[in-house]
Design a protein around this motif. Structure first.
Motif, PDB file in Angstrom:
ATOM      1  N   LEU A 282      34.939  -2.939 -19.936  1.00 56.82           N
ATOM      2  CA  LEU A 282      33.586  -2.498 -19.589  1.00 56.82           C
ATOM      3  C   LEU A 282      33.067  -1.502 -20.625  1.00 56.82           C
ATOM      4  O   LEU A 282      31.889  -1.532 -21.000  1.00 56.82           O
ATOM      5  CB  LEU A 282      33.568  -1.858 -18.196  1.00 56.82           C
ATOM      6  CG  LEU A 282      33.588  -2.819 -17.008  1.00 56.82           C
ATOM      7  CD1 LEU A 282      33.891  -2.064 -15.717  1.00 56.82           C
ATOM      8  CD2 LEU A 282      32.250  -3.562 -16.890  1.00 56.82           C
ATOM      9  N   ALA A 283      33.947  -0.622 -21.103  1.00 58.38           N
ATOM     10  CA  ALA A 283      33.543   0.355 -22.108  1.00 58.38           C
ATOM     11  C   ALA A 283      33.134  -0.325 -23.414  1.00 58.38           C
ATOM     12  O   ALA A 283      32.226   0.138 -24.114  1.00 58.38           O
ATOM     13  CB  ALA A 283      34.678   1.351 -22.359  1.00 58.38           C
ATOM     14  N   ARG A 284      33.803  -1.423 -23.744  1.00 55.00           N
ATOM     15  CA  ARG A 284      33.445  -2.177 -24.952  1.00 55.00           C
ATOM     16  C   ARG A 284      32.083  -2.855 -24.797  1.00 55.00           C
ATOM     17  O   ARG A 284      31.287  -2.901 -25.740  1.00 55.00           O
ATOM     18  CB  ARG A 284      34.503  -3.245 -25.245  1.00 55.00           C
ATOM     19  CG  ARG A 284      35.847  -2.715 -25.717  1.00 55.00           C
ATOM     20  CD  ARG A 284      36.773  -3.891 -26.036  1.00 55.00           C
ATOM     21  NE  ARG A 284      38.095  -3.445 -26.450  1.00 55.00           N
ATOM     22  CZ  ARG A 284      39.069  -4.269 -26.820  1.00 55.00           C
ATOM     23  NH1 ARG A 284      38.849  -5.577 -26.826  1.00 55.00           N
ATOM     24  NH2 ARG A 284      40.243  -3.801 -27.188  1.00 55.00           N
ATOM     25  N   LEU A 285      31.844  -3.406 -23.605  1.00 51.63           N
ATOM     26  CA  LEU A 285      30.628  -4.182 -23.379  1.00 51.63           C
ATOM     27  C   LEU A 285      29.441  -3.333 -22.957  1.00 51.63           C
ATOM     28  O   LEU A 285      28.288  -3.743 -23.151  1.00 51.63           O
ATOM     29  CB  LEU A 285      30.900  -5.252 -22.311  1.00 51.63           C
ATOM     30  CG  LEU A 285      31.935  -6.321 -22.657  1.00 51.63           C
ATOM     31  CD1 LEU A 285      32.193  -7.219 -21.463  1.00 51.63           C
ATOM     32  CD2 LEU A 285      31.497  -7.140 -23.863  1.00 51.63           C
ATOM     33  N   ALA A 286      29.701  -2.182 -22.364  1.00 47.76           N
ATOM     34  CA  ALA A 286      28.618  -1.317 -21.873  1.00 47.76           C
ATOM     35  C   ALA A 286      28.888   0.122 -22.292  1.00 47.76           C
ATOM     36  O   ALA A 286      29.176   0.987 -21.454  1.00 47.76           O
ATOM     37  CB  ALA A 286      28.500  -1.437 -20.350  1.00 47.76           C
ATOM     38  N   PRO A 287      28.820   0.394 -23.592  1.00 46.36           N
ATOM     39  CA  PRO A 287      29.163   1.740 -24.078  1.00 46.36           C
ATOM     40  C   PRO A 287      28.254   2.838 -23.545  1.00 46.36           C
ATOM     41  O   PRO A 287      28.612   4.011 -23.561  1.00 46.36           O
ATOM     42  CB  PRO A 287      29.037   1.606 -25.604  1.00 46.36           C
ATOM     43  CG  PRO A 287      28.124   0.439 -25.816  1.00 46.36           C
ATOM     44  CD  PRO A 287      28.412  -0.508 -24.696  1.00 46.36           C
ATOM     45  N   GLY A 288      27.086   2.468 -23.039  1.00 44.73           N
ATOM     46  CA  GLY A 288      26.170   3.473 -22.512  1.00 44.73           C
ATOM     47  C   GLY A 288      26.463   3.876 -21.079  1.00 44.73           C
ATOM     48  O   GLY A 288      25.822   4.801 -20.543  1.00 44.73           O
ATOM     49  N   ALA A 289      27.435   3.235 -20.451  1.00 51.26           N
ATOM     50  CA  ALA A 289      27.776   3.568 -19.065  1.00 51.26           C
ATOM     51  C   ALA A 289      28.523   4.888 -18.991  1.00 51.26           C
ATOM     52  O   ALA A 289      29.087   5.364 -19.984  1.00 51.26           O
ATOM     53  CB  ALA A 289      28.623   2.454 -18.455  1.00 51.26           C
ATOM     54  N   ILE A 290      28.541   5.471 -17.807  1.00 48.61           N
ATOM     55  CA  ILE A 290      29.293   6.702 -17.546  1.00 48.61           C
ATOM     56  C   ILE A 290      30.625   6.314 -16.923  1.00 48.61           C
ATOM     57  O   ILE A 290      30.660   5.631 -15.893  1.00 48.61           O
ATOM     58  CB  ILE A 290      28.521   7.630 -16.583  1.00 48.61           C
ATOM     59  CG1 ILE A 290      27.150   7.988 -17.164  1.00 48.61           C
ATOM     60  CG2 ILE A 290      29.327   8.890 -16.277  1.00 48.61           C
ATOM     61  CD1 ILE A 290      26.233   8.671 -16.166  1.00 48.61           C
ATOM     62  N   PHE A 291      31.723   6.742 -17.559  1.00 51.00           N
ATOM     63  CA  PHE A 291      33.054   6.368 -17.072  1.00 51.00           C
ATOM     64  C   PHE A 291      33.768   7.583 -16.509  1.00 51.00           C
ATOM     65  O   PHE A 291      33.819   8.638 -17.147  1.00 51.00           O
ATOM     66  CB  PHE A 291      33.879   5.738 -18.202  1.00 51.00           C
ATOM     67  CG  PHE A 291      33.391   4.384 -18.609  1.00 51.00           C
ATOM     68  CD1 PHE A 291      33.929   3.235 -18.060  1.00 51.00           C
ATOM     69  CD2 PHE A 291      32.347   4.264 -19.521  1.00 51.00           C
ATOM     70  CE1 PHE A 291      33.459   1.982 -18.403  1.00 51.00           C
ATOM     71  CE2 PHE A 291      31.865   3.015 -19.890  1.00 51.00           C
ATOM     72  CZ  PHE A 291      32.420   1.874 -19.329  1.00 51.00           C
ATOM     73  N   MET A 292      34.340   7.411 -15.330  1.00 51.02           N
ATOM     74  CA  MET A 292      35.061   8.478 -14.661  1.00 51.02           C
ATOM     75  C   MET A 292      36.554   8.147 -14.632  1.00 51.02           C
ATOM     76  O   MET A 292      36.986   7.289 -13.866  1.00 51.02           O
ATOM     77  CB  MET A 292      34.534   8.660 -13.228  1.00 51.02           C
ATOM     78  CG  MET A 292      33.131   9.199 -13.160  1.00 51.02           C
ATOM     79  SD  MET A 292      33.087  10.951 -13.609  1.00 51.02           S
ATOM     80  CE  MET A 292      31.303  11.200 -13.774  1.00 51.02           C
ATOM     81  N   GLY A 293      37.324   8.824 -15.478  1.00 51.09           N
ATOM     82  CA  GLY A 293      38.763   8.662 -15.456  1.00 51.09           C
ATOM     83  C   GLY A 293      39.379   9.495 -14.348  1.00 51.09           C
ATOM     84  O   GLY A 293      38.691  10.227 -13.630  1.00 51.09           O
ATOM     85  N   ARG A 294      40.693   9.411 -14.217  1.00 54.19           N
ATOM     86  CA  ARG A 294      41.362  10.130 -13.126  1.00 54.19           C
ATOM     87  C   ARG A 294      41.313  11.636 -13.300  1.00 54.19           C
ATOM     88  O   ARG A 294      41.500  12.369 -12.330  1.00 54.19           O
ATOM     89  CB  ARG A 294      42.807   9.630 -13.011  1.00 54.19           C
ATOM     90  CG  ARG A 294      42.846   8.175 -12.563  1.00 54.19           C
ATOM     91  CD  ARG A 294      44.235   7.643 -12.363  1.00 54.19           C
ATOM     92  NE  ARG A 294      44.181   6.222 -12.047  1.00 54.19           N
ATOM     93  CZ  ARG A 294      44.677   5.663 -10.960  1.00 54.19           C
ATOM     94  NH1 ARG A 294      45.261   6.398 -10.055  1.00 54.19           N
ATOM     95  NH2 ARG A 294      44.584   4.371 -10.766  1.00 54.19           N
ATOM     96  N   ASP A 295      41.059  12.102 -14.525  1.00 49.59           N
ATOM     97  CA  ASP A 295      40.930  13.539 -14.735  1.00 49.59           C
ATOM     98  C   ASP A 295      39.603  14.063 -14.195  1.00 49.59           C
ATOM     99  O   ASP A 295      39.453  15.261 -13.924  1.00 49.59           O
ATOM    100  CB  ASP A 295      41.061  13.887 -16.224  1.00 49.59           C
ATOM    101  CG  ASP A 295      40.083  13.117 -17.097  1.00 49.59           C
ATOM    102  OD1 ASP A 295      39.636  12.034 -16.678  1.00 49.59           O
ATOM    103  OD2 ASP A 295      39.776  13.612 -18.194  1.00 49.59           O
ATOM    104  N   GLN A 296      38.635  13.177 -14.031  1.00 52.33           N
ATOM    105  CA  GLN A 296      37.326  13.572 -13.510  1.00 52.33           C
ATOM    106  C   GLN A 296      37.106  13.120 -12.072  1.00 52.33           C
ATOM    107  O   GLN A 296      36.378  13.771 -11.325  1.00 52.33           O
ATOM    108  CB  GLN A 296      36.218  12.992 -14.403  1.00 52.33           C
ATOM    109  CG  GLN A 296      36.230  13.520 -15.821  1.00 52.33           C
ATOM    110  CD  GLN A 296      35.332  12.691 -16.715  1.00 52.33           C
ATOM    111  OE1 GLN A 296      35.589  11.518 -16.955  1.00 52.33           O
ATOM    112  NE2 GLN A 296      34.271  13.300 -17.204  1.00 52.33           N
ATOM    113  N   ALA A 297      37.704  11.999 -11.713  1.00 58.86           N
ATOM    114  CA  ALA A 297      37.546  11.457 -10.361  1.00 58.86           C
ATOM    115  C   ALA A 297      38.927  11.258  -9.750  1.00 58.86           C
ATOM    116  O   ALA A 297      39.641  10.322 -10.103  1.00 58.86           O
ATOM    117  CB  ALA A 297      36.787  10.137 -10.403  1.00 58.86           C
ATOM    118  N   ASP A 298      39.287  12.152  -8.854  1.00 59.52           N
ATOM    119  CA  ASP A 298      40.586  12.076  -8.181  1.00 59.52           C
ATOM    120  C   ASP A 298      40.506  11.036  -7.076  1.00 59.52           C
ATOM    121  O   ASP A 298      39.911  11.270  -6.019  1.00 59.52           O
ATOM    122  CB  ASP A 298      40.954  13.449  -7.615  1.00 59.52           C
ATOM    123  CG  ASP A 298      42.323  13.460  -6.943  1.00 59.52           C
ATOM    124  OD1 ASP A 298      42.970  12.392  -6.890  1.00 59.52           O
ATOM    125  OD2 ASP A 298      42.732  14.531  -6.467  1.00 59.52           O
TER     126      ASP A 298
END
Length: 285
Positions: free
Chosen positions: A17-33
């Motif tokens: 998804l990051a490759r195809l939609a670089p403008g999206a907001i991504f929440m990893g486990r460090d930000q979203a528990d």
């Protein structure tokens, strides 16, 4: 896609998804528990987004048998809280689920209305997550998929490449049948769905999406070795010869006609996806 919020960053689908939609907001486990469902809901409430995709999950199928509490928080309670927050916000919520919600009986593809009967904790928690998403109301879509692979993370393709280079033969399970699915195709399908759901609030529901043609794990391994040119013989074995803590469904065939009808998304040829993954793996090494 602008205005897209994605839960997940390091998983196979999230990376695609990051490759195809670089403008999206991504929440990893460090930000979203993900073990704090309420916190995940607050992130959606506080983020200016037009759609939400949950590409995060507890996917350690065998470990889940002894870590059921964590699996339930991540796979069931967190998606339910996310869906509730998205419904309150009035934005579409898309969630990735699994073929493990079925018991794997029979030999016909399961449609989305087929009875569910998970064999283990992982499947049970993913099914509970589906139920929580649907119960939240609002506009939602659940995508059940199977046998995900890519050029990153831990997956069957990368394991076979390593073992196939080390050994002259491998025993591989041949009585589990399903659709290997490139993570990139899953990500692309989710983006198509999200875009159409934003445009049409009536769209959504429960869908299946898996690669074609259906194959066994042994068939999948042979194709990997053939495409990479590895001289490693595949010896078919039954699942009973390879016991695991969690039972796997023997029949993971999915009827994907509904996603084609509603969104115009066809089943991808996993062999073509495999060729691209092998190219990416070679380039990265």
């Amino acid at each position: 896609m602008d205005g897209l919020l994605v839960f997940g960053r390091t998983g196979q689908v999230a990376q695609e998804l990051a490759r195809l939609a670089p403008g999206a907001i991504f929440m990893g486990r460090d930000q979203a528990d993900l073990t704090d469902p309420a916190a995940c809901g607050r992130i959606i409430a506080q983020t200016d987004c037009r759609a939400v995709i949950n590409a995060a999950a507890y996917t350690a199928v065998d470990k889940a048998e002894t870590d059921a509490d964590t699996a339930r928080l991540v796979n069931a309670e967190a998606p339910a809280a996310m869906a509730q927050a998205a419904a309150t916000k009035g934005v579409p919520f898309l969630h990735v689920s699994t073929d493990y919600v079925f018991d794997g009986s029979g030999d016909l593809p399961r449609d989305t209305d087929a009875p569910t009967a998970p064999l283990g904790v992982y499947g049970a928690t993913k099914l509970a997550g589906e139920q929580g998403v649907e119960a939240a109301g609002g506009q939602w879509a659940i995508m059940r998929t199977s046998w995900v692979f890519s050029s990153h993370g831990a997956n069957f393709v990368k394991t076979m490449l390593r073992l196939g280079a080390e050994r002259d033969h491998l025993t591989i399970v041949a009585d589990q049948i399903g659709g290997p699915t490139p993570a990139r195709d899953i990500a692309a399908a989710l983006l198509v769905m999200a875009g159409q759901m934003i445009a049409d609030p009536a769209k959504g529901g429960l869908y299946h999406f898996a690669g074609a043609p259906d194959a066994s794990w042994a068939d999948f391994a042979r194709e990997i070795f053939d495409q990479r040119g590895l001289n490693c013989e595949v010896v078919d074995i039954p699942s009973s010869d390879y016991p695991t803590p969690a039972r796997r469904p023997l029949n993971s065939r999915l009827d994907c006609s509904r996603i084609s009808k509603d969104f115009g998304i066809a089943r991808p040829d996993w062999r073509a996806g495999l060729a691209q993954v092998l190219t990416n793996v070679k380039e990265s090494s």
